[in-house]
Design a protein around this motif. Structure first.
Motif, PDB file in Angstrom:
ATOM      1  N   ILE A 113       6.545  36.517 -26.303  1.00 52.98           N
ATOM      2  CA  ILE A 113       6.566  37.178 -27.601  1.00 52.98           C
ATOM      3  C   ILE A 113       6.629  36.116 -28.676  1.00 52.98           C
ATOM      4  CG2 ILE A 113       7.815  38.748 -29.124  1.00 52.98           C
ATOM      5  CD1 ILE A 113       8.786  40.221 -26.629  1.00 52.98           C
ATOM      6  N   GLY A 114       5.550  36.004 -29.437  1.00 50.58           N
ATOM      7  CA  GLY A 114       5.460  34.953 -30.431  1.00 50.58           C
ATOM      8  C   GLY A 114       5.887  35.364 -31.814  1.00 50.58           C
ATOM      9  N   MET A 115       5.852  36.688 -32.106  1.00 57.31           N
ATOM     10  CA  MET A 115       6.201  37.162 -33.448  1.00 57.31           C
ATOM     11  C   MET A 115       6.954  38.482 -33.347  1.00 57.31           C
ATOM     12  SD  MET A 115       2.656  36.622 -35.550  1.00 57.31           S
ATOM     13  CE  MET A 115       1.443  35.414 -35.006  1.00 57.31           C
ATOM     14  N   ALA A 116       7.847  38.701 -34.307  1.00 58.09           N
ATOM     15  CA  ALA A 116       8.568  39.971 -34.401  1.00 58.09           C
ATOM     16  C   ALA A 116       8.665  40.368 -35.860  1.00 58.09           C
ATOM     17  CB  ALA A 116       9.966  39.844 -33.790  1.00 58.09           C
ATOM     18  N   THR A 117       8.463  41.660 -36.114  1.00 63.98           N
ATOM     19  CA  THR A 117       8.505  42.168 -37.477  1.00 63.98           C
ATOM     20  C   THR A 117       9.370  43.418 -37.520  1.00 63.98           C
ATOM     21  OG1 THR A 117       7.122  42.776 -39.382  1.00 63.98           O
ATOM     22  CG2 THR A 117       6.465  43.653 -37.238  1.00 63.98           C
ATOM     23  N   PRO A 118      10.100  43.649 -38.616  1.00 64.32           N
ATOM     24  CA  PRO A 118      10.947  44.843 -38.719  1.00 64.32           C
ATOM     25  C   PRO A 118      10.205  46.015 -39.325  1.00 64.32           C
ATOM     26  CG  PRO A 118      11.317  43.467 -40.613  1.00 64.32           C
ATOM     27  CD  PRO A 118      10.262  42.760 -39.779  1.00 64.32           C
ATOM     28  N   THR A 119      10.912  47.111 -39.525  1.00 58.88           N
ATOM     29  CA  THR A 119      10.406  48.223 -40.313  1.00 58.88           C
ATOM     30  C   THR A 119      10.586  47.867 -41.783  1.00 58.88           C
ATOM     31  OG1 THR A 119      10.990  49.830 -38.613  1.00 58.88           O
ATOM     32  CG2 THR A 119      10.649  50.674 -40.842  1.00 58.88           C
ATOM     33  N   VAL A 120       9.511  47.938 -42.545  1.00 55.58           N
ATOM     34  CA  VAL A 120       9.548  47.581 -43.965  1.00 55.58           C
ATOM     35  C   VAL A 120       9.621  48.863 -44.786  1.00 55.58           C
ATOM     36  CG1 VAL A 120       8.374  46.380 -45.845  1.00 55.58           C
ATOM     37  CG2 VAL A 120       8.202  45.509 -43.494  1.00 55.58           C
ATOM     38  N   CYS A 121      10.688  48.990 -45.582  1.00 52.18           N
ATOM     39  CA  CYS A 121      10.865  50.163 -46.436  1.00 52.18           C
ATOM     40  C   CYS A 121      10.742  49.755 -47.901  1.00 52.18           C
ATOM     41  CB  CYS A 121      12.232  50.800 -46.191  1.00 52.18           C
ATOM     42  SG  CYS A 121      12.470  51.366 -44.490  1.00 52.18           S
ATOM     43  N   THR A 122      10.317  50.669 -48.737  1.00 53.43           N
ATOM     44  CA  THR A 122      10.119  50.337 -50.143  1.00 53.43           C
ATOM     45  C   THR A 122      11.466  50.201 -50.850  1.00 53.43           C
ATOM     46  OG1 THR A 122       9.950  52.661 -50.816  1.00 53.43           O
ATOM     47  CG2 THR A 122       7.911  51.541 -50.181  1.00 53.43           C
ATOM     48  N   SER A 132       3.126  48.289 -42.264  1.00 53.64           N
ATOM     49  CA  SER A 132       3.247  46.837 -42.109  1.00 53.64           C
ATOM     50  C   SER A 132       2.930  46.317 -40.717  1.00 53.64           C
ATOM     51  CB  SER A 132       4.667  46.396 -42.474  1.00 53.64           C
ATOM     52  OG  SER A 132       5.617  47.062 -41.658  1.00 53.64           O
ATOM     53  N   ALA A 133       2.642  47.198 -39.756  1.00 53.37           N
ATOM     54  CA  ALA A 133       2.310  46.730 -38.397  1.00 53.37           C
ATOM     55  C   ALA A 133       1.704  47.885 -37.613  1.00 53.37           C
ATOM     56  CB  ALA A 133       3.555  46.204 -37.681  1.00 53.37           C
ATOM     57  N   GLY A 134       0.930  47.537 -36.593  1.00 49.79           N
ATOM     58  CA  GLY A 134       0.351  48.588 -35.770  1.00 49.79           C
ATOM     59  C   GLY A 134      -0.776  48.084 -34.900  1.00 49.79           C
ATOM     60  N   TRP A 135      -1.791  48.924 -34.737  1.00 48.73           N
ATOM     61  CA  TRP A 135      -2.918  48.567 -33.881  1.00 48.73           C
ATOM     62  C   TRP A 135      -4.189  48.620 -34.722  1.00 48.73           C
ATOM     63  CZ3 TRP A 135      -6.719  52.349 -33.112  1.00 48.73           C
ATOM     64  CH2 TRP A 135      -6.363  53.649 -33.467  1.00 48.73           C
ATOM     65  N   ARG A 136      -5.297  48.143 -34.153  1.00 44.65           N
ATOM     66  CA  ARG A 136      -6.560  48.131 -34.883  1.00 44.65           C
ATOM     67  C   ARG A 136      -7.715  48.497 -33.953  1.00 44.65           C
ATOM     68  NH1 ARG A 136      -7.081  44.188 -38.089  1.00 44.65           N
ATOM     69  NH2 ARG A 136      -5.173  43.011 -37.841  1.00 44.65           N
ATOM     70  N   ARG A 137      -8.785  49.014 -34.533  1.00 41.04           N
ATOM     71  CA  ARG A 137      -9.991  49.301 -33.764  1.00 41.04           C
ATOM     72  C   ARG A 137     -10.672  47.981 -33.412  1.00 41.04           C
ATOM     73  NH1 ARG A 137     -10.879  54.629 -33.626  1.00 41.04           N
ATOM     74  NH2 ARG A 137     -10.210  55.938 -35.380  1.00 41.04           N
ATOM     75  N   SER A 138     -11.124  47.865 -32.175  1.00 45.52           N
ATOM     76  CA  SER A 138     -11.655  46.589 -31.691  1.00 45.52           C
ATOM     77  C   SER A 138     -12.964  46.197 -32.366  1.00 45.52           C
ATOM     78  CB  SER A 138     -11.844  46.643 -30.176  1.00 45.52           C
ATOM     79  OG  SER A 138     -12.730  47.695 -29.825  1.00 45.52           O
ATOM     80  N   TRP A 160      -1.074  43.847 -35.016  1.00 48.07           N
ATOM     81  CA  TRP A 160      -1.061  43.147 -36.302  1.00 48.07           C
ATOM     82  C   TRP A 160       0.275  43.395 -36.990  1.00 48.07           C
ATOM     83  CZ3 TRP A 160      -0.321  45.821 -40.895  1.00 48.07           C
ATOM     84  CH2 TRP A 160      -0.492  47.211 -40.839  1.00 48.07           C
ATOM     85  N   ALA A 161       0.639  42.482 -37.853  1.00 49.61           N
ATOM     86  CA  ALA A 161       1.845  42.619 -38.658  1.00 49.61           C
ATOM     87  C   ALA A 161       1.637  41.833 -39.946  1.00 49.61           C
ATOM     88  CB  ALA A 161       3.067  42.100 -37.914  1.00 49.61           C
ATOM     89  N   THR A 162       2.214  42.301 -41.028  1.00 49.03           N
ATOM     90  CA  THR A 162       2.074  41.589 -42.291  1.00 49.03           C
ATOM     91  C   THR A 162       3.036  40.406 -42.345  1.00 49.03           C
ATOM     92  OG1 THR A 162       3.781  42.777 -43.541  1.00 49.03           O
ATOM     93  CG2 THR A 162       1.591  43.793 -43.404  1.00 49.03           C
ATOM     94  N   GLY A 163       2.776  39.507 -43.289  1.00 47.65           N
ATOM     95  CA  GLY A 163       3.650  38.356 -43.462  1.00 47.65           C
ATOM     96  C   GLY A 163       4.822  38.635 -44.375  1.00 47.65           C
ATOM     97  N   CYS A 164       5.047  39.890 -44.743  1.00 50.27           N
ATOM     98  CA  CYS A 164       6.146  40.249 -45.634  1.00 50.27           C
ATOM     99  C   CYS A 164       7.484  39.808 -45.073  1.00 50.27           C
ATOM    100  CB  CYS A 164       6.137  41.754 -45.866  1.00 50.27           C
ATOM    101  SG  CYS A 164       7.625  42.394 -46.650  1.00 50.27           S
ATOM    102  N   CYS A 165       7.696  40.052 -43.789  1.00 53.97           N
ATOM    103  CA  CYS A 165       8.930  39.663 -43.102  1.00 53.97           C
ATOM    104  C   CYS A 165       8.558  39.449 -41.646  1.00 53.97           C
ATOM    105  CB  CYS A 165       9.992  40.737 -43.254  1.00 53.97           C
ATOM    106  SG  CYS A 165      11.578  40.318 -42.489  1.00 53.97           S
ATOM    107  N   HIS A 190      -3.243  38.726 -41.194  1.00 49.22           N
ATOM    108  CA  HIS A 190      -4.089  39.415 -40.211  1.00 49.22           C
ATOM    109  C   HIS A 190      -4.895  38.399 -39.395  1.00 49.22           C
ATOM    110  CE1 HIS A 190      -3.670  43.730 -41.321  1.00 49.22           C
ATOM    111  NE2 HIS A 190      -3.237  43.200 -42.462  1.00 49.22           N
ATOM    112  N   ASP A 191      -5.397  37.389 -40.045  1.00 47.75           N
ATOM    113  CA  ASP A 191      -6.119  36.324 -39.355  1.00 47.75           C
ATOM    114  C   ASP A 191      -5.210  35.631 -38.346  1.00 47.75           C
ATOM    115  OD1 ASP A 191      -8.407  34.161 -39.278  1.00 47.75           O
ATOM    116  OD2 ASP A 191      -6.561  33.039 -39.700  1.00 47.75           O
ATOM    117  N   LEU A 192      -3.969  35.354 -38.750  1.00 48.02           N
ATOM    118  CA  LEU A 192      -3.008  34.710 -37.856  1.00 48.02           C
ATOM    119  C   LEU A 192      -2.754  35.566 -36.621  1.00 48.02           C
ATOM    120  CD1 LEU A 192      -0.840  32.420 -37.424  1.00 48.02           C
ATOM    121  CD2 LEU A 192       0.778  34.008 -38.496  1.00 48.02           C
TER     122      LEU A 192
END
Length: 243
Positions: A113-122, A132-138, A160-165, A190-192
């Protein structure tokens, strides 16, 4: 282990100070936790105010705004040179809730596991989840969020996950390289993620971990500037990664 939290700031002094203070209160257990502010050419006194609020804080002051990717890379390189095992990227318009760092670290106990992201709330509506994270169509790379309705209360894999946190294992940077500075602002995360998954790294969302985020604090949510930056960054992203 050594964790270096990297906050990239461009003006918005009060938000940056609040972010840094929330990170300084995080429990790291037996691990070493250090803060690093990369001031991206602010002209509102952010850097001196941060030094005063947090004596001993490491600060890198850039003369001009270099964009997110290039400026973040400066902080990441410094953290790696100092022997960091993890880098924790946190937007300066975000507030880390208690226990956040510990939950992210627990979720990365597996080496793959190289990255971990939390739940991002406003920030204004803490019960509202920001995508802020999920899956994508190939084929199209269209991104779909799973954080609002996660499939499990336990950490689960995402594409994918955003760089927010984002907590990133140091070896991820060492093996696949840093952010691509060509993106300047947006899509670098996203590129990362695509590069990391192609190299065999897993990315997880930790539903119970929470961070509050003032969405698009620097560019303005839905502003003409934000739309322009998103459109510009999307071109190299889809050119490089889609079919």
């Amino acid at each position: 282990m050594k964790i270096v939290s990297i906050v990239l700031g461009w003006n918005r002094r009060d938000d940056t100070l609040a972010c840094l203070l929330s990170l300084s209160r995080q429990e790291a257990g037996c691990h070493q936790h250090e803060l690093l502010l990369v001031d991206n050419g602010s002209d509102d006194g952010t850097a001196p105010a941060a030094r005063q609020a947090l004596p001993g804080l490491a600060v890198v002051s850039l003369e001009a705004n270099r964009g997110f990717a290039a400026a973040a890379n400066i902080g990441i390189e410094m953290a790696l040179e100092q022997g960091a095992d993890f880098t924790w990227l946190v937007n300066n318009d975000a507030l880390a809730l208690p226990g956040l760092l510990g939950m992210l670290l627990d979720a990365t106990a597996v080496e793959a596991i190289g990255m971990a992201t939390p739940t991002v709330c406003t920030m204004d509506e803490p019960d509202v989840v920001w995508p802020s994270a999920g899956w994508r169509r190939s084929l199209t790379l269209a991104a779909f969020d799973t954080t609002a309705r996660p499939p499990s209360d336990e950490p689960y894999d995402v594409e994918w996950a955003t760089g927010c946190c984002l907590l990133v294992r140091a070896n991820v940077w060492r093996r696949i390289g840093l952010f691509d500075p060509a993106y300047v602002f947006y899509y670098e995360d996203h590129d990362l993620c695509l590069r990391a998954r192609a190299a065999g790294w897993r990315i997880v969302h930790v539903p119970r971990a929470r961070v509050l985020h003032r969405v698009a604090g620097s560019t303005g949510q839905g502003s003409a500037l934000q739309m322009y930056l998103l459109a510009r960054a999307s071109v190299p992203f889809y050119w490089r990664h889609s079919r």
